[in-house]
Design an enzyme around this catalytic site. Structure first.
Site, PDB file in Angstrom:
ATOM      1  N   ASP A 156       0.837  -1.192   0.000  1.00 42.79           N
ATOM      2  CA  ASP A 156       0.000   0.000   0.000  1.00 42.79           C
ATOM      3  C   ASP A 156       0.877   1.249   0.000  1.00 42.79           C
ATOM      4  OD1 ASP A 156      -2.926   1.069   0.698  1.00 42.79           O
ATOM      5  OD2 ASP A 156      -1.476   2.202   1.903  1.00 42.79           O
ATOM      6  N   TYR A 166       2.707   9.936  -0.068  1.00 44.01           N
ATOM      7  CA  TYR A 166       3.700   9.365   0.866  1.00 44.01           C
ATOM      8  C   TYR A 166       5.132   9.542   0.355  1.00 44.01           C
ATOM      9  CZ  TYR A 166      -0.218   6.493   2.689  1.00 44.01           C
ATOM     10  OH  TYR A 166      -1.405   6.032   3.196  1.00 44.01           O
ATOM     11  N   LYS A 205      -2.703   5.940  -4.495  1.00 46.06           N
ATOM     12  CA  LYS A 205      -3.871   6.789  -4.211  1.00 46.06           C
ATOM     13  C   LYS A 205      -3.801   8.144  -4.909  1.00 46.06           C
ATOM     14  CE  LYS A 205      -3.809   4.607   0.348  1.00 46.06           C
ATOM     15  NZ  LYS A 205      -2.422   4.437   0.791  1.00 46.06           N
ATOM     16  N   HIS A 237      -7.837   9.178  -2.192  1.00 40.92           N
ATOM     17  CA  HIS A 237      -7.177   9.086  -0.888  1.00 40.92           C
ATOM     18  C   HIS A 237      -8.040   9.594   0.276  1.00 40.92           C
ATOM     19  CE1 HIS A 237      -2.933   9.089   1.042  1.00 40.92           C
ATOM     20  NE2 HIS A 237      -3.853   8.878   1.962  1.00 40.92           N
TER      21      HIS A 237
HETATM   22  P1  NDP Z   1       0.115   0.789  11.822  1.00 34.96           P
HETATM   23  O1  NDP Z   1      -1.143   0.947  12.580  1.00 34.96           O
HETATM   24  O2  NDP Z   1       0.280  -0.343  10.904  1.00 34.96           O
HETATM   25  O3  NDP Z   1       1.249   0.805  12.949  1.00 34.96           O
HETATM   26  C1  NDP Z   1       2.560   0.780  12.643  1.00 34.96           C
HETATM   27  C2  NDP Z   1       3.329   0.851  13.966  1.00 34.96           C
HETATM   28  O4  NDP Z   1       3.234  -0.384  14.640  1.00 34.96           O
HETATM   29  C3  NDP Z   1       4.759   1.150  13.706  1.00 34.96           C
HETATM   30  O5  NDP Z   1       5.181   2.125  14.593  1.00 34.96           O
HETATM   31  C4  NDP Z   1       5.471  -0.174  13.973  1.00 34.96           C
HETATM   32  O6  NDP Z   1       6.700   0.012  14.594  1.00 34.96           O
HETATM   33  C5  NDP Z   1       4.535  -0.871  14.925  1.00 34.96           C
HETATM   34  N1  NDP Z   1       4.535  -2.317  14.703  1.00 34.96           N
HETATM   35  C6  NDP Z   1       4.369  -2.971  13.538  1.00 34.96           C
HETATM   36  N2  NDP Z   1       4.396  -4.295  13.723  1.00 34.96           N
HETATM   37  C7  NDP Z   1       4.594  -4.479  15.037  1.00 34.96           C
HETATM   38  C8  NDP Z   1       4.751  -5.635  15.840  1.00 34.96           C
HETATM   39  N3  NDP Z   1       4.655  -6.851  15.327  1.00 34.96           N
HETATM   40  N4  NDP Z   1       4.954  -5.467  17.166  1.00 34.96           N
HETATM   41  C9  NDP Z   1       5.028  -4.231  17.695  1.00 34.96           C
HETATM   42  N5  NDP Z   1       4.899  -3.095  16.996  1.00 34.96           N
HETATM   43  C10 NDP Z   1       4.691  -3.224  15.663  1.00 34.96           C
HETATM   44  O7  NDP Z   1       0.548   2.133  11.053  1.00 34.96           O
HETATM   45  P2  NDP Z   1       0.076   3.141   9.986  1.00 34.96           P
HETATM   46  O8  NDP Z   1      -0.709   4.213  10.606  1.00 34.96           O
HETATM   47  O9  NDP Z   1       1.255   3.578   9.254  1.00 34.96           O
HETATM   48  O10 NDP Z   1      -0.842   2.362   8.989  1.00 34.96           O
HETATM   49  C11 NDP Z   1      -0.364   1.343   8.127  1.00 34.96           C
HETATM   50  C12 NDP Z   1      -0.428   1.740   6.670  1.00 34.96           C
HETATM   51  O11 NDP Z   1      -1.757   2.099   6.325  1.00 34.96           O
HETATM   52  C13 NDP Z   1       0.401   2.963   6.264  1.00 34.96           C
HETATM   53  O12 NDP Z   1       1.741   2.683   6.121  1.00 34.96           O
HETATM   54  C14 NDP Z   1      -0.262   3.328   4.977  1.00 34.96           C
HETATM   55  O13 NDP Z   1       0.206   2.504   3.927  1.00 34.96           O
HETATM   56  C15 NDP Z   1      -1.731   3.043   5.269  1.00 34.96           C
HETATM   57  N6  NDP Z   1      -2.455   4.248   5.690  1.00 34.96           N
HETATM   58  C16 NDP Z   1      -3.445   4.700   4.869  1.00 34.96           C
HETATM   59  C17 NDP Z   1      -4.112   5.861   5.151  1.00 34.96           C
HETATM   60  C18 NDP Z   1      -5.177   6.364   4.236  1.00 34.96           C
HETATM   61  O14 NDP Z   1      -5.591   7.506   4.392  1.00 34.96           O
HETATM   62  N7  NDP Z   1      -5.646   5.579   3.294  1.00 34.96           N
HETATM   63  C19 NDP Z   1      -3.807   6.650   6.358  1.00 34.96           C
HETATM   64  C20 NDP Z   1      -2.798   6.049   7.199  1.00 34.96           C
HETATM   65  C21 NDP Z   1      -2.166   4.892   6.861  1.00 34.96           C
HETATM   66  P3  NDP Z   1       8.109  -0.030  13.808  1.00 34.96           P
HETATM   67  O15 NDP Z   1       8.034   0.866  12.638  1.00 34.96           O
HETATM   68  O16 NDP Z   1       9.066   0.408  14.834  1.00 34.96           O
HETATM   69  O17 NDP Z   1       8.290  -1.440  13.398  1.00 34.96           O
END
Ligand code: NDP
Length: 357
Positions: A50, A55, A84, A117
């Site tokens: 995604d 981004y 998006k 988006h």
């Molecule tokens: P998530 O809710 O997926 O959370 C990511 C966080 O969780 C990171 O800080 C990561 O830490 C941590 N994490 C991941 N895996 C683990 C694990 N197994 N154990 C502990 N911690 C973990 O984040 P996002 O808000 O970024 O959402 C995911 C994706 O959704 C985005 O990257 C994007 O592609 C999409 N998105 C879409 C939007 C839209 O408007 N359509 C808006 C927002 C997001 P670390 O990095 O340290 O591993």
């Protein structure tokens, strides 16, 4: 290399992997990290990536895919790429140009899913977040149905396999569904089938446990929304199921909490005591339980991580099942808490988060 991904068969013949890898990069994350993480994710078995024009990780996605194709790990058709349309390109005459910029960044001929988006149009121009001298976002007035028609043309041109939306509420979805002359209806009556694709390993779970029978979509439309244990979107989910629209959850792990978007005083989802106790009971991590919860509700879920161990751990959500009583406990954690309310769209009639769902 095989992928453990499970796919949803769509009635237009395409498949979407139920678990996707997110590529949003907060400002504080170093520039080299997304490419590294996407490479790791594909190697580990993610087949749904995604990204978004805004981004600025499309080039990394494209580079990672090309290098994994060159290494013989995947073929283009194995990877489901989502990008998006950004809010400054909503005027119908600009839609295709934004997509073409994305395709150039990705170095791809097509994307698998192209989505609007966020439903609030912004003033067109070079600046992705146009502001006036007081820092107020410069918004625009565009009929979202005209934008949708331009999206339909992108599909007709073969530049995208499927089209959908993100951050739309039920009223805005209804507007598209009721648009006179709608070419690609976001509705279908065929059941979704979980299918083992060639080169994919199968699951030990009964297929029926993964998705409700009525989880169906043409993927001529889908809706990506913030969705997690504290904002479980049960009403929007029911609405989408009634219209056969796939709901895709972002922020499923409680978000990366980028300073720009998330209140630092908001509770950290993965520290929730009930979630942590349940994780201990199942000998899983809180992140795995938080992701698994969505899969069992019939939601396609995105997970983001920059760490190899977490990327691998997140893929293991396809390997276990939560009992109904635990699903009910997780349901009860909902508190309608939105981590990313996207305040830049506030005040616009299409700001999506003032409606109940
Ligand atoms: P998530 O809710 O997926 O959370 C990511 C966080 O969780 C990171 O800080 C990561 O830490 C941590 N994490 C991941 N895996 C683990 C694990 N197994 N154990 C502990 N911690 C973990 O984040 P996002 O808000 O970024 O959402 C995911 C994706 O959704 C985005 O990257 C994007 O592609 C999409 N998105 C879409 C939007 C839209 O408007 N359509 C808006 C927002 C997001 P670390 O990095 O340290 O591993």
């Amino acid at each position: 290399m095989s992928s453990k991904q499970q796919h949803v068969k769509l009635n237009d013949g395409h498949f979407i992997p139920a678990l996707g890898f997110g590529t949003y990069k907060p400002e504080e994350v170093p520039e080299n990290k997304p490419l590294e993480a996407i490479n790791l994710a594909i190697e580990a078995g993610f087949r749904h990536i995604d990204t978004a024009y805004v981004y600025q990780t499309e080039k990394d996605v494209g580079q990672a895919i090309r290098s994994k194709i060159a290494a013989g790990i995947v073929k283009r058709e194995d990877i489901f790429v989502v990008t998006k349309l950004w809010c400054t390109f909503f005027r119908p005459e600009l839609v295709r140009s934004n997509l073409e910029k994305s395709l150039k960044n990705l170095q791809l001929d097509y994307v698998d899913l192209y989505i609007i988006h966020y439903p609030v149009p912004m003033k067109p121009g070079e600046n992705l977040f146009p502001e006036d001298e007081h820092g107020k976002t410069l918004l625009d007035t565009v009929d979202i149905c005209a934008t949708w028609e331009a999206m339909e043309k992108c599909k007709d041109a073969g530049l995208v396999k499927s089209i959908g939306v993100s951050n739309f509420n039920s009223r805005q979805l209804e507007k598209i569904l009721n648009k006179p002359g709608l070419k690609y209806k976001p509705v279908c009556n065929q059941p979704t089938i979980w299918k083992k694709r060639q080169n994919c390993t199968s699951l030990s779970l009964p297929l029926s446990s993964l998705l409700p029978k009525k989880f169906v979509s043409t993927l001529k439309s889908s809706v990506h929304v913030e969705c997690h244990l504290y904002l479980n979107q049960s009403k929007l989910l029911n609405y989408c199921k009634s219209k056969n629209i796939v709901l895709v959850a972002y922020c499923a792990l409680g978000s990366q909490r980028p300073k720009r978007w998330v209140d630092p005083n908001s509770p950290v989802l993965l520290n929730d005591p009930v979630l942590c106790d349940m994780a201990k009971k199942h000998k899983r991590s809180p992140a795995q339980i938080a992701l698994r919860y969505h899969l069992q509700r019939g939601i396609v879920v995105l997970a983001q991580s920059y760490k190899e161990n977490e990327i691998k751990e997140n893929l293991q959500v396809l390997e276990f099942e939560l009992p109904l009583e635990d699903m009910k406990i997780l349901d009860s954690l909902n508190r309608n808490l939105r981590y990313a309310p996207a305040p830049f769209g506030e005040g616009h009639p299409e700001y999506p988060f003032s409606d109940e769902f």
